[in-house]
Design an enzyme around this catalytic site. Structure first.
Site, PDB file in Angstrom:
ATOM      1  N   SER A 127       0.828  -1.208   0.000  1.00 49.63           N
ATOM      2  CA  SER A 127       0.000   0.000   0.000  1.00 49.63           C
ATOM      3  C   SER A 127       0.861   1.256   0.000  1.00 49.63           C
ATOM      4  CB  SER A 127      -0.890   0.003   1.241  1.00 49.63           C
ATOM      5  OG  SER A 127      -1.521   1.259   1.423  1.00 49.63           O
ATOM      6  N   TYR A 152      -2.441  -0.171  10.047  1.00 45.78           N
ATOM      7  CA  TYR A 152      -2.621  -0.755   8.721  1.00 45.78           C
ATOM      8  C   TYR A 152      -1.338  -0.629   7.910  1.00 45.78           C
ATOM      9  CZ  TYR A 152      -4.037  -1.101   3.826  1.00 45.78           C
ATOM     10  OH  TYR A 152      -4.102  -1.426   2.493  1.00 45.78           O
TER      11      TYR A 152
END
Length: 335
Positions: A127, A152
């Site tokens: 990501s 995350y």
């Protein structure tokens, strides 16, 4: 090829599975259909896949070590595209343990399957969030990414480190893909553009963080899928120029690679909302709010390595991409 794809009921996973089936591959799809968002949307994404003779639909949780091993053993995939994860920056603040189970234990179980069953290439989702507190733009795979600002992001950085250790120890080719703000038809309802559309149509106010000044490298789903397929077909190899005296973070002496997949063209959030308004023919009532914890003010992908290694550069404009999304949204929800 026989390819194991995780997260096939997810946004990106369903598209990737369709693309692989279209080019003649056999796809073994894994998803646990959790209720992080609307399960019926996930089921609808699976419908066209399940009708295909070369698609095997499997319900399994990535954190279930024995079940994942059984799937590898039974189906003997040659390549793996690992896209399943617990997504969402803000949700990671509320429910951190879900990220340990799915993103850490799940990744380990996939890596063990690759080690034990001779996988030729693992491509997995990372990501843009890994860039964290870095403000050097555009974000390059050769930059340091040791300062995540959400759990995350930390789990995605951990995935890259875990992959490297397996590439090093077991000579497994691994390629990590740092996706930049993916959007498009069949997208995730928890994403801002999706909720903006829903609220504007309902004539409800929308919350716009960082007073609309956030910039995002919005990347259309078709470009993401093309990047995934191209990198899957370009098996990771060692970098012969890699030096331990000046270690490059995007490559390695092991068969390990990292790529950004982004549009290479950041757009301010207020402009993104403006395009949604133009497509809907409606104006939004905006609640302008400060930056949220865990968010970053801007993302911007340097894609030189993607272009040089696999010959691909995303090019879909937000005007075209949002128009496609709005058309799908109105059709899907019968508006």
């Amino acid at each position: 090829m026989r390819i194991l794809v995780t997260g096939t009921a997810g946004f990106i996973g369903s598209y990737v599975a369709q693309a692989l089936l279209k080019q003649g591959d056999e796809v073994i799809g894994i998803d646990n259909l959790n209720d992080y968002y609307d399960v019926s949307l996930k089921e609808d994404r699976l419908t066209p896949l399940s009708a295909h003779k070369n698609f095997t639909d499997i319900r399994a949780d990535l954190a279930d070590r024995d079940r994942i091993d059984q799937i590898f053993k039974e189906h003997q995939p040659e390549q793996v595209v690992h896209l399943a994860a617990q997504a969402g920056v803000r949700y990671s603040i509320q429910n951190p343990h879900a990220y340990a189970d799915s993103n850490l234990s799940g990744m380990l179980n996939i890596l063990e399957g690759c080690r034990n069953y001779g996988i030729k290439h693992l491509v997995y989702a990372s990501s843009s969030s890994v860039y964290g507190a870095n403000t050097q733009m555009p974000f390059s795979i050769h930059h340091n990414v040791d300062h995540p600002v959400s759990l995350y992001a930390a789990t995605k950085k951990a995935n890259e480190l875990m992959a490297h250790s397996y590439s090093n120890l077991y000579n497994i080719p691994t390629t990590g893909l740092r996706f930049f703000t993916v959007y498009g038809p069949w997208g995730r309802p928890d994403m801002a553009y999706f909720s903006f559309t829903k609220k504007i149509l309902a004539k409800e106010p929308i919350d716009v963080f960082n007073f609309g000044k956030c910039k995002r490298d919005f990347t259309y789903i078709d470009d993401i899928v093309e990047g995934v397929i191209r990198t899957l077909n370009h098996t990771a190899t060692p970098n012969p120029a890699w030096s331990s005296d000046a270690p490059d973070t995007g490559t390695s002496y092991a068969p390990y690679r990292i790529y950004n997949i982004g549009n290479n063209q950041p757009v301010e959030l207020l402009r993104f909302i403006e395009v949604i308004e133009e497509c809907l023919g409606l104006k939004a009532e905006k609640n302008l709010l400060p930056l949220q914890p865990g968010d970053v003010p801007a993302t911007f992908a340097n894609i030189d390595d993607l272009v040089n290694d696999v010959g691909f550069k995303p090019a879909t404009t937000i005007e075209d991409g949002i128009a496609n999304f709005i058309s799908w949204y109105q059709d899907y929800y019968k508006i």
